[in-house]
Scaffold this active site. Sequence first.
Site, PDB file in Angstrom:
ATOM      1  N   LYS A   1       0.812  -1.223   0.000  1.00 55.11           N
ATOM      2  CA  LYS A   1       0.000   0.000   0.000  1.00 55.11           C
ATOM      3  C   LYS A   1       0.843   1.270   0.000  1.00 55.11           C
ATOM      4  CE  LYS A   1      -4.446  -1.531   1.468  1.00 55.11           C
ATOM      5  NZ  LYS A   1      -4.380  -2.956   1.826  1.00 55.11           N
TER       6      LYS A   1
ATOM      7  N   GLU B   1     -10.295   6.456   3.006  1.00 55.77           N
ATOM      8  CA  GLU B   1     -11.178   5.476   3.635  1.00 55.77           C
ATOM      9  C   GLU B   1     -10.312   4.334   4.127  1.00 55.77           C
ATOM     10  OE1 GLU B   1     -10.366   5.397   0.546  1.00 55.77           O
ATOM     11  OE2 GLU B   1      -9.871   3.276   0.251  1.00 55.77           O
TER      12      GLU B   1
ATOM     13  N   SER C   1       1.707  -9.744  -0.625  1.00 57.53           N
ATOM     14  CA  SER C   1       1.316  -8.329  -0.580  1.00 57.53           C
ATOM     15  C   SER C   1       1.632  -7.656   0.750  1.00 57.53           C
ATOM     16  CB  SER C   1      -0.167  -8.186  -0.904  1.00 57.53           C
ATOM     17  OG  SER C   1      -0.947  -9.018  -0.061  1.00 57.53           O
TER      18      SER C   1
HETATM   19  C1  PLP Z   1      -5.219  -3.988   1.449  1.00 64.46           C
HETATM   20  C2  PLP Z   1      -4.496  -5.229   1.238  1.00 64.46           C
HETATM   21  C3  PLP Z   1      -4.840  -6.117   0.194  1.00 64.46           C
HETATM   22  C4  PLP Z   1      -6.017  -5.903  -0.720  1.00 64.46           C
HETATM   23  O1  PLP Z   1      -5.946  -4.777  -1.532  1.00 64.46           O
HETATM   24  P1  PLP Z   1      -5.656  -4.842  -3.092  1.00 64.46           P
HETATM   25  O2  PLP Z   1      -6.013  -3.477  -3.566  1.00 64.46           O
HETATM   26  O3  PLP Z   1      -6.526  -5.898  -3.675  1.00 64.46           O
HETATM   27  O4  PLP Z   1      -4.225  -5.155  -3.278  1.00 64.46           O
HETATM   28  C5  PLP Z   1      -4.066  -7.254   0.020  1.00 64.46           C
HETATM   29  N1  PLP Z   1      -3.033  -7.533   0.838  1.00 64.46           N
HETATM   30  C6  PLP Z   1      -2.674  -6.711   1.846  1.00 64.46           C
HETATM   31  C7  PLP Z   1      -1.515  -7.081   2.706  1.00 64.46           C
HETATM   32  C8  PLP Z   1      -3.393  -5.536   2.076  1.00 64.46           C
HETATM   33  O5  PLP Z   1      -3.025  -4.736   3.086  1.00 64.46           O
END
Ligand code: PLP
Length: 396
Positions: free
Chosen positions: A87, A109, A376
Amino acid sequence: MTNPKGRFGVHGGQYIPETLMNAVNELDEAYEYYKKDPGFNRELTKLLREYAGRPSRLYYASKMTEDLGGAGIYLKREDLNHTGAHKINNVLGQALLAKKMGKTRLIAETGAGQHGVAAATAAALMGMECVIFMGEEDTVRQALNVYRMKLLGARVVPVRTGTATLKDAVSEAMREWTSRISDTHYCLGSVMGPHPFPAMVRDFQAVISKEIREQILEERGKLPDAVIACVGGGSNAIGSFYHFLKDEEVKLIGCEAAGRGADTFETAAAIAAGRPGIFHGMKSYFCQDRYGQIAPVRSVSAGLDYPGIGPEHAYLHDTGRAQYVPVTDEEAVSAFEYLAKTEGIIAAIESAHAVAHAVKLAPAMNRDQIIVVTISGRGDKDCAAVARYRGEDIHE
Ligand SMILES: *Cc1c(COP(=O)(O)O)cnc(C)c1O
């Protein structure tokens, strides 16, 4: 891939009230200008390197590869970024853009609080005022992240409308933006909402696939056979896919949160269980009830608990360029535990959805084939919830 109106096939667009048009147009023009501005790109690259810690590693998961006995598995370690997820790539881009536009205030948000913490981080770094809208229900469930945002200097506004969760927080942030466009930028957290957000957030996250491409070519001298990422709104997934879109031989696979199952009412799988619709300024796939109202969604992973999917993913699904698969809570929790034990990596429960699919796919592939899985984020935040899922209360 976007035409001038921000369409991805029939999806995307700008389904917004007249009153929001000024803000969205101003942002669109500014982004069109700055994305080609060498000075802006230099500054952003510097922030990504020195503040966020990029490039993130592409790690060869040798024990997992050996255990599964098929394709070689590489993990793209977005969990190693500052603030522990992908993010940060998006919020640094948007905060820098907002600053160039002369804005002094960031609003955002948040659902689980991850995007709120990232936005508050960027605001602190840039010396901007920050207000985070969060469903009241979520402020209770995610008290630690509320504290983090406050520590970073942000004000957290609990939203009491609707189901008092993420979708209501998005609606409230859009309302606030409408009434205060002079000094405020709305820092949206994923590849969703009205144009230019889906294209802009994708561009900021595309650094993930730019690096994967360079790193895998350097290490293996060829492209991966498959790239797998989890999909909430879809920003880490489109970021992981983007620089492979033209390489038809690279399979692109997005993993949706199926919750208890895509054939149950307790799901968040917008493609497997949803239908086309219009919500939050865009046309895409959404989980809906039989009257076309947005359905309540459920997943063990708060970060994937959104009833829609970004419009570019909807388009990649329609054209077949990417494939979207549902992954259940049970499969994700098992993959969360599996990765911790085999590689010593506690990944976010969102990312564990992608790991779960890699575990299914790898054994059926050849040893000279390659899978890249995007991790992620890191999973410290999920330990209490996973323990609870397994029937253990660790009193967080
Ligand atoms: C917010 C988040 C997601 C989901 O958001 P995407 O916009 O689909 O990438 C996935 N993994 C983590 C670790 C997150 O914090």
